[in-house]
Write an enzyme that holds these catalytic residues in place. Structure first.
Site, PDB file in Angstrom:
ATOM      1  N   ALA A  47       0.830  -1.207   0.000  1.00  9.80           N
ATOM      2  CA  ALA A  47       0.000   0.000   0.000  1.00  9.80           C
ATOM      3  C   ALA A  47       0.862   1.254   0.000  1.00  9.80           C
ATOM      4  O   ALA A  47       1.895   1.299   0.659  1.00  9.80           O
ATOM      5  CB  ALA A  47      -0.902  -0.007   1.239  1.00  9.80           C
ATOM      6  N   THR A  50      11.588   0.885  -4.037  1.00  4.26           N
ATOM      7  CA  THR A  50      11.693   1.327  -5.428  1.00  4.26           C
ATOM      8  C   THR A  50      13.101   1.758  -5.796  1.00  4.26           C
ATOM      9  O   THR A  50      13.865   2.225  -4.933  1.00  4.26           O
ATOM     10  CB  THR A  50      10.726   2.517  -5.668  1.00  4.26           C
ATOM     11  OG1 THR A  50      11.056   3.162  -6.904  1.00  4.26           O
ATOM     12  CG2 THR A  50      10.838   3.562  -4.586  1.00  4.26           C
ATOM     13  N   TYR A  80       8.440  11.233  -3.218  1.00  4.45           N
ATOM     14  CA  TYR A  80       8.076   9.817  -3.305  1.00  4.45           C
ATOM     15  C   TYR A  80       9.263   8.932  -2.900  1.00  4.45           C
ATOM     16  O   TYR A  80       9.148   8.081  -2.013  1.00  4.45           O
ATOM     17  CB  TYR A  80       7.612   9.490  -4.734  1.00  4.45           C
ATOM     18  CG  TYR A  80       7.531   8.012  -5.006  1.00  4.45           C
ATOM     19  CD1 TYR A  80       6.626   7.212  -4.319  1.00  4.45           C
ATOM     20  CD2 TYR A  80       8.363   7.408  -5.943  1.00  4.45           C
ATOM     21  CE1 TYR A  80       6.561   5.848  -4.559  1.00  4.45           C
ATOM     22  CE2 TYR A  80       8.298   6.050  -6.195  1.00  4.45           C
ATOM     23  CZ  TYR A  80       7.403   5.270  -5.501  1.00  4.45           C
ATOM     24  OH  TYR A  80       7.351   3.926  -5.732  1.00  4.45           O
ATOM     25  N   LYS A  98       9.825   6.506   0.534  1.00  2.00           N
ATOM     26  CA  LYS A  98      10.114   5.063   0.456  1.00  2.00           C
ATOM     27  C   LYS A  98      11.397   4.753   1.228  1.00  2.00           C
ATOM     28  O   LYS A  98      11.485   3.753   1.940  1.00  2.00           O
ATOM     29  CB  LYS A  98      10.234   4.629  -1.002  1.00  2.00           C
ATOM     30  CG  LYS A  98       8.901   4.583  -1.731  1.00  2.00           C
ATOM     31  CD  LYS A  98       8.062   3.428  -1.203  1.00  2.00           C
ATOM     32  CE  LYS A  98       6.833   3.164  -2.026  1.00  2.00           C
ATOM     33  NZ  LYS A  98       6.089   1.979  -1.596  1.00  2.00           N
ATOM     34  N   GLY A 112      13.135  15.495 -13.203  1.00  2.00           N
ATOM     35  CA  GLY A 112      13.413  14.422 -12.246  1.00  2.00           C
ATOM     36  C   GLY A 112      13.639  13.054 -12.863  1.00  2.00           C
ATOM     37  O   GLY A 112      13.842  12.081 -12.145  1.00  2.00           O
TER      38      GLY A 112
HETATM   39  N1  UFG Z   1       7.683   8.589 -20.512  1.00  2.00           N
HETATM   40  C1  UFG Z   1       7.449   9.280 -21.681  1.00  2.00           C
HETATM   41  N2  UFG Z   1       6.170   9.632 -21.961  1.00  2.00           N
HETATM   42  C2  UFG Z   1       5.124   9.331 -21.145  1.00  2.00           C
HETATM   43  C3  UFG Z   1       5.381   8.625 -19.955  1.00  2.00           C
HETATM   44  C4  UFG Z   1       6.681   8.267 -19.661  1.00  2.00           C
HETATM   45  O1  UFG Z   1       8.359   9.581 -22.441  1.00  2.00           O
HETATM   46  O2  UFG Z   1       3.991   9.706 -21.469  1.00  2.00           O
HETATM   47  C5  UFG Z   1       9.060   8.175 -20.208  1.00  2.00           C
HETATM   48  C6  UFG Z   1       9.560   8.700 -18.888  1.00  2.00           C
HETATM   49  O3  UFG Z   1      10.147   9.964 -19.069  1.00  2.00           O
HETATM   50  C7  UFG Z   1      10.556   7.622 -18.478  1.00  2.00           C
HETATM   51  C8  UFG Z   1       9.986   6.341 -19.109  1.00  2.00           C
HETATM   52  O4  UFG Z   1       9.074   6.776 -20.097  1.00  2.00           O
HETATM   53  O5  UFG Z   1      11.786   7.878 -19.068  1.00  2.00           O
HETATM   54  C9  UFG Z   1       9.257   5.502 -18.117  1.00  2.00           C
HETATM   55  O6  UFG Z   1       8.331   6.335 -17.434  1.00  2.00           O
HETATM   56  P1  UFG Z   1       7.226   5.767 -16.440  1.00  2.00           P
HETATM   57  O7  UFG Z   1       6.434   6.938 -15.966  1.00  2.00           O
HETATM   58  O8  UFG Z   1       6.509   4.619 -17.073  1.00  2.00           O
HETATM   59  O9  UFG Z   1       8.079   5.155 -15.278  1.00  2.00           O
HETATM   60  P2  UFG Z   1       9.176   5.886 -14.367  1.00  2.00           P
HETATM   61  O10 UFG Z   1      10.493   5.363 -14.833  1.00  2.00           O
HETATM   62  O11 UFG Z   1       9.016   7.338 -14.264  1.00  2.00           O
HETATM   63  O12 UFG Z   1       8.688   5.379 -12.970  1.00  2.00           O
HETATM   64  C10 UFG Z   1       9.071   4.209 -12.408  1.00  2.00           C
HETATM   65  C11 UFG Z   1       8.059   3.788 -11.351  1.00  2.00           C
HETATM   66  C12 UFG Z   1       8.010   4.799 -10.247  1.00  2.00           C
HETATM   67  C13 UFG Z   1       9.391   5.025  -9.732  1.00  2.00           C
HETATM   68  C14 UFG Z   1      10.298   5.451 -10.856  1.00  2.00           C
HETATM   69  C15 UFG Z   1      11.722   5.643 -10.437  1.00  2.00           C
HETATM   70  O13 UFG Z   1       6.799   3.653 -11.936  1.00  2.00           O
HETATM   71  O14 UFG Z   1       7.199   4.321  -9.208  1.00  2.00           O
HETATM   72  O15 UFG Z   1      10.303   4.430 -11.837  1.00  2.00           O
HETATM   73  O16 UFG Z   1      12.386   6.435 -11.392  1.00  2.00           O
HETATM   74  F1  UFG Z   1       9.405   6.008  -8.819  1.00  2.00           F
END
Ligand code: UFG
Length: 334
Positions: free
Chosen positions: A78, A121, A145, A149, A288
């Protein structure tokens, strides 16, 4: 062997873990406030609807649960997991991810529940100095976030010292895909994750997908992530439960495939798997986002015997695409 309490068991990773643990014959109770989770994803499982951060009620709900039945391991999924939201509203993240977690740990301590597995994470590492990332890499999270964690990982250490509660932190990389039987999958509202968004674009549910930054120091200029199938993540929890029950010491494990794919490679994969075109719009970087996050999961392999079964991005995307086709609008709202 006692029962398992699974917090957040109606959510994306939690529901897949519940399914896999059930197949092993575990007796499970899910505790979820259904703010993000879906009742439909817990079909056939005992569900207690309660919010860990509701300090007026949660202590007595947990005491009653722990006194009625013997739980020997808690799996704590959760929490909230939207990086952008956490930056805008840190109070919510500290209240839920830290405060809610402390309510849980306190109730475990009061009732003698001895073990916990925590969904942590890769966001606790921040921007890595070296890739692939090992578990002893410094943890310097970039968002509220990630910091919440990490704060809970630290709390776990202190609750072990004071109360002997042993723990495993599983640091997930990018959870992806859906259950191959087509009944469970990813349904976040709003959806922010890349693979479901590209699937939506392929289905025509959104006009295009935004590519957040094409000027990263990576081969094609887009961010690289380690996409790990959600059932492989779920299976790691079975091994974690077994390890803790056999007396393993507290520790942390990265869970990733050990191979990174760029955003453009993900878009190409969805096009291949779906046989449909996707319009990709180049947009500025999302603040970020580290350029490249890839796990070394050697430790989980050596110590737990964990081996991801989905080793190819297309195979992961196929399961996500199958779920999207069956549930284009996600689970029903009940
Ligand atoms: N991205 C795009 N377009 C979008 C969505 C994402 O280009 O519409 C890119 C992001 O910039 C990133 C990659 O796709 O480079 C993956 O993005 P996600 O949002 O799918 O996943 P994240 O890597 O941001 O997030 C994941 C987990 C989070 C965690 C994070 C740590 O889902 O919980 O990794 O970096 F915090």
């Amino acid at each position: 062997m006692g029962s398992l309490l699974v917090t957040g068991g109606a959510g994306y990773v939690g529901s897949h873990a519940v399914r896999q643990l059930q197949c092993k014959g575990e007796k499970i109770v899910v505790l979820d406030d259904l703010s993000e989770g879906h009742r439909q994803a817990t079909a056939g499982v005992d569900l207690v609807v309660a919010d860990l951060a509701d300090t007026t009620r949660i202590g007595s709900v947990l005491d009653e649960l722990f006194q009625k039945e013997t739980f020997d391991v808690v799996l704590h999924f959760a929490g909230r997991a939207y990086v952008g939201e956490s930056v805008r509203d840190p109070e919510r993240y500290y209240r839920i991810n830290v405060g809610g977690g402390i309510e849980l740990l306190s109730a475990m301590a009061r009732n003698g529940v001895p073990r916990i597995i925590f969904s942590s994470t890769c966001a606790t590492y921040g921007e890595p100095d070296t890739v692939p990332i090992l578990e002893d890499h410094p943890q310097r999270p970039l968002s509220a976030y990630g910091r919440t964690k990490l704060a809970f990982e630290l709390a776990l250490k202190d609750f072990e010292i004071a109360h002997g509660i042993r723990h495993i932190n599983f640091r997930y990389f990018n959870a992806a895909g859906a259950h191959p039987d087509g009944t469970l999958g990813e349904d976040h509202r709003p959806e922010t994750h890349l693979i479901p968004l590209v699937c939506d674009a392929a289905l025509g549910l959104r006009p295009a997908v935004d590519i957040f930054g094409t000027d990263y120091p990576t081969p094609d200029g887009t961010c690289i992530r380690d996409y790990i199938h959600v059932v492989d993540l779920a299976d790691a929890h079975i091994l974690g439960v077994e390890a803790l029950r056999s007396g393993a010491s507290s520790t942390s494990y990265n869970l990733g495939m050990g191979h990174g794919y760029s955003v453009l490679e993900v878009v190409e994969s969805v096009k291949r798997v779906s046989g449909r075109d996707v319009t990709a719009r180049h947009t500025p970087r999302r603040p970020g986002d580290p350029p490249s996050l890839v796990a070394s999961s050697q430790k989980a392999s050596d110590e737990l015997g964990w081996k991801p079964s989905f080793k190819d991005l297309d195979d992961i995307v196929k399961t996500a695409w199958q779920f999207k086709q069956s549930y284009p609008q996600g689970y029903s709202k009940t």
